[in-house]
Design a protein around this motif. Structure first.
Motif, PDB file in Angstrom:
ATOM      1  N   GLN A  52       0.672  -1.147   0.032  1.00 47.65           N
ATOM      2  CA  GLN A  52       0.123  -0.051  -0.086  1.00 47.65           C
ATOM      3  C   GLN A  52       0.878   1.277  -0.049  1.00 47.65           C
ATOM      4  O   GLN A  52       1.877   1.288   0.697  1.00 47.65           O
ATOM      5  CB  GLN A  52      -0.805  -0.010   1.289  1.00 47.65           C
ATOM      6  N   TRP A  53       0.324   2.249  -0.668  1.00 52.13           N
ATOM      7  CA  TRP A  53       1.108   3.597  -0.788  1.00 52.13           C
ATOM      8  C   TRP A  53       0.194   4.805  -0.754  1.00 52.13           C
ATOM      9  O   TRP A  53      -0.671   4.584  -1.534  1.00 52.13           O
ATOM     10  CB  TRP A  53       1.887   3.551  -1.941  1.00 52.13           C
ATOM     11  N   PRO A  54       0.559   5.732  -0.299  1.00 52.19           N
ATOM     12  CA  PRO A  54      -0.417   6.780  -0.265  1.00 52.19           C
ATOM     13  C   PRO A  54      -0.500   7.361  -1.823  1.00 52.19           C
ATOM     14  O   PRO A  54       0.250   7.499  -2.535  1.00 52.19           O
ATOM     15  CB  PRO A  54       0.275   8.114   0.365  1.00 52.19           C
ATOM     16  N   ALA A  55      -1.830   7.733  -1.922  1.00 53.53           N
ATOM     17  CA  ALA A  55      -2.128   8.095  -3.410  1.00 53.53           C
ATOM     18  C   ALA A  55      -0.992   9.140  -3.874  1.00 53.53           C
ATOM     19  O   ALA A  55      -0.908  10.151  -3.158  1.00 53.53           O
ATOM     20  CB  ALA A  55      -3.728   8.600  -3.500  1.00 53.53           C
ATOM     21  N   LYS A  56      -0.570   9.194  -5.040  1.00 56.20           N
ATOM     22  CA  LYS A  56       0.431  10.096  -5.616  1.00 56.20           C
ATOM     23  C   LYS A  56       0.055  11.834  -5.416  1.00 56.20           C
ATOM     24  O   LYS A  56       0.875  12.588  -5.353  1.00 56.20           O
ATOM     25  CB  LYS A  56       1.004   9.715  -6.742  1.00 56.20           C
ATOM     26  N   GLU A  57      -1.202  11.800  -5.494  1.00 59.30           N
ATOM     27  CA  GLU A  57      -1.670  13.435  -5.528  1.00 59.30           C
ATOM     28  C   GLU A  57      -1.306  14.043  -4.143  1.00 59.30           C
ATOM     29  O   GLU A  57      -1.255  15.136  -3.921  1.00 59.30           O
ATOM     30  CB  GLU A  57      -3.255  13.057  -5.557  1.00 59.30           C
TER      31      GLU A  57
END
Ligand code: DQQ
Length: 575
Positions: A368-373
């Motif tokens: 999981q990774w924070p949304a790139k926005e």
């Protein structure tokens, strides 16, 4: 009675006490009748977040929907418009074009018909062929908490924000059959379409202490029939809330639309455990012809299973975002203070940062990774490189706003030789218990090293996020902790040593960590998103510009901060 535990009465007492004492989390939604409609007079700012989603006031819980439609993201969520504790639940509605800045709209769904008179509980959105969104949600029809499944459709498809939703009179679409527990029958999933032209959804429930994901099928989305067998069930897990079922690609990083099947996908089944308020997921194989799901033997199918997040994270939902070919996950983080505190604050609950989900190349877990926005909020930046941290070192990160920050760090070490031995007795424990025995304060061999977030200069208050590495029968065990024990001088708080093991290859002798720090939440991603932990914390002194950030090492082996990038985070329009 002021405090009434809504769902717990139905589970066998021995099982509940076991589960609850095991996890230490207060179970289920409590109903505080006196507080339910006590509107906030004042909204305290001190622990409000700067870039995590939260409405201006009052209680929120589960993310509902969510969906992408004609260029707009829609987040619906369970909301009490009248107070800061759970109750009077409606589907609040906010829209965004970037997943980060949000505009609030009027509630999309609220009790108004016999089929949802006592509550509009969680559910999901599906975009049907012809670009037609439909919401399925759980309606509460009586004071006995009887649950049915309803649908709602946009009143006007040409309104870009889909402000108004209609609940047609042929509701409810699904009522529980004889032999099904009608008070544990809720939270329909996004539908997927089989090659046989039938739509399918799951509904969460239980029979005695067995958690169940009921499968329903329909050709026209209106007439639904229960399949002879649930898609899956697991004994000893209690009631399953908010199931989520979706495919992930076996290779590559693209997300998949919910109906995708085939040789190149695995499936994920996530369930939220009502009795303990944590979730687990399994990876497995979906057999569409028999409508059966079989978890892989590498995924424990019980409350010891893999978790999206080992901290404050519940009732999560994912959706496919066709504009960026990704699957996005939302999770709710409840408060860790008391209901009395929430009334005083005037608000309770946040949604965590939306995360993209992919399959770990090892095939055994998700990443999981924070949304790139989120990166668009990054402001002032500082970097440390090749900083040696000897035993006991604490290095301050200055030049940014530590109470509202994003930090990415890579640690390296020369050798694994000094890793402590893993006590064989701990093999039976979960990571949280191990972390509480060996927090950041107990000196180690290889670790603890990590970040001290929301810290006072004298460390009277701080929330460390860190790794400890052990040796166990010739293998290395990596523990990641987010330890709230010393997060606040205030009493009466839930201060767990949240923790998860990290299944990571240490050949390159490196470990990375990203922490999103936002006043009362520290949301962390270990080893590229293999292990994630979110902690809700309420410092009394380490607030606003009195909060500090440090990198630390409390182990004998020296650690190098290869790079540490920290950014002040701008305030988002969170609602
Ligand atoms: N919250 C909703 C239910 C769901 C629970 C009610 C999960 O539909 O099962 O607010 O937090």
């Amino acid at each position: 009675m002021e405090l009434h535990n809504k769902f717990l009465w139905a589970l066998p007492v021995f099982m509940l006490s076991f589960l609850i004492s095991y996890n230490g989390v207060e179970a289920s939604h409590n109903v505080y009748l006196h507080y339910q409609s006590l509107s906030a007079i004042k909204v305290e700012q001190v622990h409000r977040t700067g870039y995590h989603f939260q409405p201006k006031k009052h209680w929120i819980n589960d993310p509902n929907g969510p969906m992408y439609y004609n260029g707009v993201y829609h987040l619906f969520y369970q909301y009490n418009p009248k107070g800061a504790v759970w109750g009077n639940i409606v589907w609040a509605h906010s829209v965004s074009t970037d997943l980060i800045n949000w505009t609030p709209l009027e509630p999309a769904i609220f009790p108004s018909k016999p089929f949802d008179k006592y509550g509009c509980w969680s559910g999901s959105a599906t975009v049907l062929p012809g670009n037609k969104p439909v919401i399925l949600y759980t309606g509460i029809v009586d004071k006995n908490n009887t649950q049915v499944q309803n649908y709602a459709v946009p009143a006007n498809l040409s309104d870009p924000y889909l402000r108004k939703w209609v609940k047609p009179d042929n509701n409810p679409l699904i009522v529980s059959e004889a032999g099904v527990n009608k008070t544990a029958f809720r939270d329909p999933t996004t539908a997927w379409l089989g090659r046989d032209g039938e739509w399918r959804i799951l509904i969460g429930g239980r029979w005695k202490d067995t958690g169940i994901a009921f499968l329903y099928k329909s050709r026209d989305f209106m007439k639904w029939k229960k399949a002879a067998n649930p898609i899956h069930q697991s004994a000893g897990t209690g009631n399953w809330e908010c199931p989520d079922f979706y495919p992930v690609a076996k290779s590559g990083t693209n997300g998949l639309e919910t109906s995708v099947l085939g040789q190149n996908v695995k499936h994920v089944l996530k369930v939220s455990l009502d009795a303990t308020r944590f979730e687990y997921y399994t990876l497995g194989k979906y057999y569409p012809a028999e409508d059966r799901y079989v978890p892989d033997n590498t995924s424990p199918d019980n409350w010891k299973g893999l978790r999206y997040d080992y901290g404050n994270f519940y009732a999560s939902k994912s959706f496919f975002d066709p504009s960026k070919n990704r699957r996005v996950l939302w999770g709710w983080a409840n408060e860790s203070d008391t209901a009395k505190d929430d009334i005083k604050k005037g608000w309770a609950g946040i949604q965590l940062i939306p995360r993209t989900i992919t399959l770990d190349p090892n095939g055994k877990q998700l990443l999981q990774w924070p949304a790139k926005e989120l990166d668009t909020l990054r402001g002032a930046h500082v970097r440390l490189s090749n900083q040696l941290l000897k035993k006991g070192d604490l290095v301050g990160v200055t030049g940014i706003t530590p109470a509202q920050a994003d930090v990415e760090v890579t640690f390296s070490f020369r050798s694994l030789d000094l890793a402590e031995s893993f006590d064989p007795k701990w093999r039976k424990l979960d990571a949280q218990d191990v972390c509480s025995k060996r927090g950041s304060f107990v000196q180690g061999g290889l670790g603890p090293f990590g970040l001290a977030t929301l810290a006072t200069e004298d460390l009277q208050e701080y929330t460390p996020v860190f790794f400890r590495i052990f040796k166990d029968a010739g293998k290395h065990v990596v523990l990641m902790c987010s330890d709230a024990t010393r997060s606040s001088l205030k009493k009466e708080l839930y201060r767990p040593s949240f923790s998860g093991f990290v299944d990571v290859d240490l050949t390159d002798k490196k470990l990375s960590l990203r922490s999103l720090i936002d006043h009362s939440v520290v949301e962390s991603f270990g080893a590229g998103g293999k292990t994630c932990i979110s902690s809700r914390v309420y410092p009394t002194k380490a607030v606003f510009n009195k909060a500090h950030l440090y990198a630390f090492n409390n182990g004998t082996e020296a650690i190098t901060v290869e790079t540490l990038d920290a950014w002040s985070m701008k305030t988002a329009k969170v609602n």
